[in-house]
Write a protein that holds these residues in place. Structure first.
Motif, PDB file in Angstrom:
ATOM      1  N   SER A   1       8.625  -5.879  -6.422  1.00 52.55           N
ATOM      2  CA  SER A   1       8.641  -4.639  -7.200  1.00 52.55           C
ATOM      3  C   SER A   1       7.836  -4.850  -8.470  1.00 52.55           C
ATOM      4  O   SER A   1       7.639  -5.972  -8.926  1.00 52.55           O
ATOM      5  CB  SER A   1      10.082  -4.244  -7.553  1.00 52.55           C
ATOM      6  N   GLY A   2       7.371  -3.759  -9.037  1.00 54.36           N
ATOM      7  CA  GLY A   2       6.617  -3.840 -10.280  1.00 54.36           C
ATOM      8  C   GLY A   2       5.327  -3.057 -10.213  1.00 54.36           C
ATOM      9  O   GLY A   2       5.208  -2.070  -9.488  1.00 54.36           O
ATOM     10  N   ARG A   3       4.326  -3.504 -10.949  1.00 50.86           N
ATOM     11  CA  ARG A   3       3.035  -2.818 -11.040  1.00 50.86           C
ATOM     12  C   ARG A   3       2.079  -3.384  -9.996  1.00 50.86           C
ATOM     13  O   ARG A   3       1.898  -4.602  -9.902  1.00 50.86           O
ATOM     14  CB  ARG A   3       2.463  -3.004 -12.434  1.00 50.86           C
ATOM     15  N   VAL A   4       1.463  -2.509  -9.217  1.00 55.00           N
ATOM     16  CA  VAL A   4       0.451  -2.918  -8.241  1.00 55.00           C
ATOM     17  C   VAL A   4      -0.919  -2.625  -8.836  1.00 55.00           C
ATOM     18  O   VAL A   4      -1.201  -1.486  -9.248  1.00 55.00           O
ATOM     19  CB  VAL A   4       0.630  -2.182  -6.904  1.00 55.00           C
ATOM     20  N   THR A   5      -1.768  -3.659  -8.884  1.00 50.18           N
ATOM     21  CA  THR A   5      -3.087  -3.519  -9.509  1.00 50.18           C
ATOM     22  C   THR A   5      -4.181  -3.938  -8.535  1.00 50.18           C
ATOM     23  O   THR A   5      -4.077  -4.997  -7.890  1.00 50.18           O
ATOM     24  CB  THR A   5      -3.191  -4.395 -10.775  1.00 50.18           C
ATOM     25  N   LEU A   6      -5.222  -3.131  -8.429  1.00 50.21           N
ATOM     26  CA  LEU A   6      -6.454  -3.490  -7.726  1.00 50.21           C
ATOM     27  C   LEU A   6      -7.494  -3.820  -8.795  1.00 50.21           C
ATOM     28  O   LEU A   6      -7.824  -2.963  -9.635  1.00 50.21           O
ATOM     29  CB  LEU A   6      -6.941  -2.345  -6.845  1.00 50.21           C
ATOM     30  N   ARG A   7      -8.013  -5.038  -8.777  1.00 48.31           N
ATOM     31  CA  ARG A   7      -8.918  -5.509  -9.830  1.00 48.31           C
ATOM     32  C   ARG A   7     -10.214  -6.000  -9.197  1.00 48.31           C
ATOM     33  O   ARG A   7     -10.205  -6.893  -8.335  1.00 48.31           O
ATOM     34  CB  ARG A   7      -8.250  -6.641 -10.608  1.00 48.31           C
ATOM     35  N   THR A   8     -11.346  -5.422  -9.598  1.00 48.94           N
ATOM     36  CA  THR A   8     -12.631  -5.855  -9.042  1.00 48.94           C
ATOM     37  C   THR A   8     -12.986  -7.228  -9.596  1.00 48.94           C
ATOM     38  O   THR A   8     -12.793  -7.519 -10.789  1.00 48.94           O
ATOM     39  CB  THR A   8     -13.736  -4.843  -9.375  1.00 48.94           C
ATOM     40  N   LEU A   9     -13.545  -8.090  -8.705  1.00 48.35           N
ATOM     41  CA  LEU A   9     -13.827  -9.475  -9.075  1.00 48.35           C
ATOM     42  C   LEU A   9     -15.313  -9.760  -9.269  1.00 48.35           C
ATOM     43  O   LEU A   9     -15.670 -10.856  -9.734  1.00 48.35           O
ATOM     44  CB  LEU A   9     -13.270 -10.411  -7.991  1.00 48.35           C
ATOM     45  N   ASP A  10     -16.191  -8.802  -8.910  1.00 45.80           N
ATOM     46  CA  ASP A  10     -17.636  -9.044  -8.960  1.00 45.80           C
ATOM     47  C   ASP A  10     -18.349  -7.880  -9.648  1.00 45.80           C
ATOM     48  O   ASP A  10     -17.819  -6.765  -9.746  1.00 45.80           O
ATOM     49  CB  ASP A  10     -18.207  -9.198  -7.543  1.00 45.80           C
ATOM     50  N   GLU A  11     -19.565  -8.170 -10.095  1.00 45.69           N
ATOM     51  CA  GLU A  11     -20.458  -7.117 -10.595  1.00 45.69           C
ATOM     52  C   GLU A  11     -21.163  -6.521  -9.374  1.00 45.69           C
ATOM     53  O   GLU A  11     -22.349  -6.756  -9.123  1.00 45.69           O
ATOM     54  CB  GLU A  11     -21.470  -7.689 -11.592  1.00 45.69           C
ATOM     55  N   ALA A  12     -20.428  -5.787  -8.588  1.00 48.58           N
ATOM     56  CA  ALA A  12     -20.945  -5.187  -7.349  1.00 48.58           C
ATOM     57  C   ALA A  12     -20.135  -3.938  -7.061  1.00 48.58           C
ATOM     58  O   ALA A  12     -19.011  -3.761  -7.552  1.00 48.58           O
ATOM     59  CB  ALA A  12     -20.853  -6.186  -6.188  1.00 48.58           C
ATOM     60  N   ARG A  13     -20.723  -3.071  -6.256  1.00 50.92           N
ATOM     61  CA  ARG A  13     -20.068  -1.786  -6.026  1.00 50.92           C
ATOM     62  C   ARG A  13     -18.801  -1.955  -5.183  1.00 50.92           C
ATOM     63  O   ARG A  13     -18.772  -2.695  -4.196  1.00 50.92           O
ATOM     64  CB  ARG A  13     -21.012  -0.797  -5.342  1.00 50.92           C
ATOM     65  N   VAL A  14     -17.775  -1.207  -5.606  1.00 50.85           N
ATOM     66  CA  VAL A  14     -16.520  -1.092  -4.855  1.00 50.85           C
ATOM     67  C   VAL A  14     -16.132   0.378  -4.838  1.00 50.85           C
ATOM     68  O   VAL A  14     -16.189   1.049  -5.886  1.00 50.85           O
ATOM     69  CB  VAL A  14     -15.392  -1.934  -5.493  1.00 50.85           C
ATOM     70  N   ARG A  15     -15.792   0.869  -3.654  1.00 53.01           N
ATOM     71  CA  ARG A  15     -15.328   2.261  -3.553  1.00 53.01           C
ATOM     72  C   ARG A  15     -13.971   2.266  -2.857  1.00 53.01           C
ATOM     73  O   ARG A  15     -13.841   1.798  -1.722  1.00 53.01           O
ATOM     74  CB  ARG A  15     -16.325   3.116  -2.774  1.00 53.01           C
ATOM     75  N   VAL A  16     -12.967   2.812  -3.559  1.00 52.00           N
ATOM     76  CA  VAL A  16     -11.590   2.854  -3.051  1.00 52.00           C
ATOM     77  C   VAL A  16     -11.226   4.302  -2.764  1.00 52.00           C
ATOM     78  O   VAL A  16     -11.271   5.157  -3.660  1.00 52.00           O
ATOM     79  CB  VAL A  16     -10.598   2.244  -4.064  1.00 52.00           C
ATOM     80  N   SER A  17     -10.836   4.569  -1.495  1.00 56.81           N
ATOM     81  CA  SER A  17     -10.474   5.940  -1.113  1.00 56.81           C
ATOM     82  C   SER A  17      -8.974   6.178  -1.115  1.00 56.81           C
ATOM     83  O   SER A  17      -8.520   7.307  -1.309  1.00 56.81           O
ATOM     84  CB  SER A  17     -11.018   6.262   0.286  1.00 56.81           C
ATOM     85  N   GLY A  18      -8.195   5.123  -0.849  1.00 57.65           N
ATOM     86  CA  GLY A  18      -6.752   5.345  -0.774  1.00 57.65           C
ATOM     87  C   GLY A  18      -5.983   4.050  -0.944  1.00 57.65           C
ATOM     88  O   GLY A  18      -6.451   2.971  -0.571  1.00 57.65           O
ATOM     89  N   VAL A  19      -4.790   4.178  -1.522  1.00 53.44           N
ATOM     90  CA  VAL A  19      -3.865   3.052  -1.677  1.00 53.44           C
ATOM     91  C   VAL A  19      -2.534   3.475  -1.075  1.00 53.44           C
ATOM     92  O   VAL A  19      -2.019   4.558  -1.378  1.00 53.44           O
ATOM     93  CB  VAL A  19      -3.672   2.673  -3.156  1.00 53.44           C
ATOM     94  N   ALA A  20      -1.987   2.631  -0.206  1.00 53.74           N
ATOM     95  CA  ALA A  20      -0.715   2.940   0.435  1.00 53.74           C
ATOM     96  C   ALA A  20       0.188   1.714   0.350  1.00 53.74           C
ATOM     97  O   ALA A  20      -0.276   0.573   0.398  1.00 53.74           O
ATOM     98  CB  ALA A  20      -0.925   3.346   1.896  1.00 53.74           C
ATOM     99  N   LEU A  21       1.485   1.960   0.221  1.00 54.49           N
ATOM    100  CA  LEU A  21       2.464   0.892   0.027  1.00 54.49           C
ATOM    101  C   LEU A  21       3.466   0.909   1.160  1.00 54.49           C
ATOM    102  O   LEU A  21       4.165   1.909   1.372  1.00 54.49           O
ATOM    103  CB  LEU A  21       3.177   1.087  -1.313  1.00 54.49           C
ATOM    104  N   VAL A  22       3.509  -0.181   1.916  1.00 54.36           N
ATOM    105  CA  VAL A  22       4.531  -0.332   2.945  1.00 54.36           C
ATOM    106  C   VAL A  22       5.767  -0.915   2.269  1.00 54.36           C
ATOM    107  O   VAL A  22       5.672  -1.925   1.565  1.00 54.36           O
ATOM    108  CB  VAL A  22       4.043  -1.244   4.084  1.00 54.36           C
ATOM    109  N   ARG A  23       6.908  -0.294   2.497  1.00 51.77           N
ATOM    110  CA  ARG A  23       8.107  -0.683   1.755  1.00 51.77           C
ATOM    111  C   ARG A  23       9.152  -1.273   2.680  1.00 51.77           C
ATOM    112  O   ARG A  23       9.158  -1.044   3.876  1.00 51.77           O
ATOM    113  CB  ARG A  23       8.649   0.524   1.009  1.00 51.77           C
ATOM    114  N   TRP A  24      10.059  -2.025   2.095  1.00 56.29           N
ATOM    115  CA  TRP A  24      11.166  -2.710   2.772  1.00 56.29           C
ATOM    116  C   TRP A  24      10.672  -3.828   3.665  1.00 56.29           C
ATOM    117  O   TRP A  24      11.298  -4.236   4.573  1.00 56.29           O
ATOM    118  CB  TRP A  24      12.027  -1.729   3.583  1.00 56.29           C
TER     119      TRP A  24
END
Length: 653
Positions: A630-653
């Protein structure tokens, strides 16, 4: 000529005429059919303490009987020694905890059978006493305490509902006076007395004469010992006042015994009108979707069906704030603080409880742990989240700060339990254990787009046909990604279908458990069968961009036609306050030269997604967590390169 002979049967009025020795044909006249009667409502606003009313020596006299009060409530330091000098000592000793916040004058109203006091929910003022006195037949009665009925937060809330008291019954009053005490001495906002004239119907005089008897279904369905019931149509429910409440209990753990406030002297012909009045008070004055109790029993032993579908299911009611899920409430119509219930009322009360105990396998003499789901007021004896051990048949006062169901009825609860247990055991001996008439429905396998993430907002789930079923009821329970899922004592009915599939919608950010149960041709419900537990993607607007440069891009090829795009390292997308996650699934664009994304829960990095690929595509990557987190979910880019994020989903339990 012999005089006219009239004989009232349970279904008709029979006239037999004999003239000159000739017997004329019998004529059967049907009983008047119950019809919805539009109620009339009136209000008396309470804005504070009326100076003239405060000078009345009787204004602060003790209530008839004594309402149970919170153990931590403090007595009013300005109690009453000046209001009634002759009885100052008695009044000061009997004063309820809290400070006087509102006292009305003796207000003329329309003639009413039901009254109550209501106020705006969430005002922050803690009410410690509500008392009413009314004028009936030209005479003012004594002050009577009216218990507070909280808006239960367990299950789903009721948007726009008002806080208030239990209904107060009258035989036909035309004036009312109210007083309210609070901890602070300030009145809650929107404070008022609501009175209801439910009107009269021709069928009221015959209420109960056509009560529905037990069904003739196969043995061991649970209805073999069902008492005769007056259906909602029988007491003249105006269905336009409310709606079917979709929340139901998945199982029955305990049964509450309630009482109303006010008179015990109503006539048999007034009972149906009183039920209509309570219904109007709950729906129009309190803003509830339906009458609060599953069943009501009058002093003559007539049993009225309260909430819609209470005779065939266990719709969640409003019988005990914080403890409405997994329980039902049977309200004894009358005030049993100082007067005892009639033997007819007790017998019918026992029959209702025995029927439900037999039908739903409730061990009558045992106890059960009930979780406190919380309520809008402070009326529960325990804290939200606490599990309290209680008898399976209990009074309202066992879990809530109230005098309900009154001392005279509460002291009979041990004998009621014994009688109910004997009736249940006799039914078991005669009919056997209640069994479902249909079996458990078998679900079809969910597709990757349905489980463990339901990517489209609406998708069709299906199941195998169950022998004996004529239709299927689909249910759900759900929670946001920031809160725990309700337990299986709570379900929400979505839809009833005749086929073996349903196209189901779920809002973004929800985790959902779908279930289905079969319904046979007699309306009997089968066991609840799980279809799938799944989650919807996080809402696009809930993904906060905290660092770096993100640009919103739109295209119909993207999920939901939009995405977040960046070319900078250490750009972050954050979903805050996540509960019990087992997987993080991210929909991203892949292409040659694209960057990597680190996935974090809290400060821990749990995985890395590499979007550098040989071809352009939109893919879903799965990061499995080492444990439930539990807590904060973070997506963090690691490179100087393009990243495109369309969706984030969380599977629970």
């Amino acid at each position: 000529m012999r005089p006219l002979v009239r004989h009232l049967t349970t279904t008709s009025l029979v006239l037999v005429l004999s003239v000159g020795g000739v017997l004329l044909p019998t004529v059967e006249l049907p009983l008047p059919e119950a019809a919805a009667v539009p109620p009339k409502l009136d209000q008396v606003r309470l804005t504070g303490i009326d100076p003239a009313a405060r000078r009345d020596p009787s204004a602060l006299r003790a209530v008839e009987g004594h309402a149970e009060v919170r153990a931590d409530a403090q007595a009013d330091p300005q109690a009453d020694p000046q209001a009634d000098p002759q009885a100052g000592a008695q009044a000061g000793a009997d004063a309820a905890p809290g400070r006087l916040a509102a006292l009305s004058g003796r207000a003329e109203t329309l003639r009413f059978l039901v009254a109550g006091v209501t106020w705006d929910a969430g005002t922050g003022e803690e009410v410690t006493e509500v008392a009413l006195r009314v004028r009936e037949d030209g005479r003012w009665g004594a002050w009577q305490s009216v218990g507070v009925e909280e808006i239960g937060a367990d299950g789903a809330g009721i948007p726009g509902a008002r806080a208030g008291t239990e209904p107060f019954l009258s035989t036909g009053a035309g004036a009312v006076q109210a007083r309210v005490r609070t901890v602070s001495g300030r009145p809650p906002s929107g404070l008022r007395v609501d009175v209801v004239d439910p009107g009269a119907a021709a069928a009221d005089a015959n209420v109960g004469a056509d009560a529905q008897p037990p069904g003739s279904a196969n043995a061991a369905t649970g209805d073999e010992i069902r008492p005769p019931l007056v259906p909602r149509s029988g007491w003249g429910a105006d269905e336009s006042l409310g709606e079917t409440w979709p929340e139901v209990s998945g199982r029955l753990d305990a049964m509450y015994v309630h009482h109303t406030a006010g008179t015990n002297s109503y006539s048999r012909s007034q009972s149906a009108a009183i039920v209509r009045g309570i219904y109007a008070y709950h729906t129009r004055s309190r803003g509830w979707p339906d009458i609060g109790y599953q069943f009501l029993v009058d002093r003559y032993g007539t049993v009225f069906v309260g909430r819609r579908e209470a005779a065939t299911d266990n719709p969640i009611g409003a019988q005990a704030g914080g403890f409405n899920t997994g329980t039902i409430g049977v309200s004894a119509m009358g005030n049993f603080v100082t007067a005892g219930p009639t033997s007819s009322l007790l017998r019918s009360l026992e029959r209702v409880l025995a029927w439900k105990a037999y039908r739903y396998h409730v061990p009558v003499t045992g106890s059960v742990g009930l979780p406190n789901g919380g309520s809008s007021g402070s009326g529960t004896r325990s804290d939200p989240g606490d599990v309290v051990r209680v008898p399976r048949i209990l009074g309202h006062s066992t879990t809530n700060w109230t005098a309900c169901p009154g001392e005279e009825l509460a002291e009979r609860l041990p004998a009621i339990r014994r009688a109910v247990n004997a009736m249940k055991n006799a039914a078991l001996d005669r009919h056997g254990t209640v069994r479902y008439t249909t079996g458990e429905v078998s679900p079809r396998a969910a597709t990757p787009g349905q489980y463990p993430i339901q990517w489209p907002a609406r998708t069709r789930f299906s199941w195998a046909r169950e022998p004996g079923a004529v239709r299927y009821q689909v249910l759900e329970r759900y929670a946001g990604y920031w809160s725990p899922m309700p337990n299986e004592r709570y379900w929400r009915r979505i839809v009833t279908v005749s086929g073996t599939s349903a196209n189901l919608y779920a809002a973004e950010g929800l985790s959902v458990q779908y279930a289905v149960r079969a319904v046979d041709r007699n309306g009997q419900l089968g066991p609840i069968s799980h279809l799938v537990r799944t989650s919807r993607p996080v809402p696009f607007t809930s993904t906060a961009r905290t660092t770096g440069t993100w640009v919103r891009v739109n295209h119909d090829a993207y999920f939901r036609d939009r995405a977040w795009s960046t070319i900078h390292a250490d750009s972050r997308l954050v979903v805050s306050d996540v509960e019990r996650v087992t997987q993080v699934r991210v929909m991203v664009a892949t292409a040659p030269g694209r960057g990597r994304v680190g996935v974090y829960v809290g400060a821990a990095r749990v995985g890395v997604i590499n979007t550098d690929a040989a071809s352009d595509a939109q893919r879903v990557y799965t990061v499995r967590l080492p444990k439930t987190m539990s807590g904060r979910v973070t997506l963090r880019t690691l490179d100087e390169a393009r990243v495109r994020v369309s969706g984030v989903a969380l599977v629970r339990w």
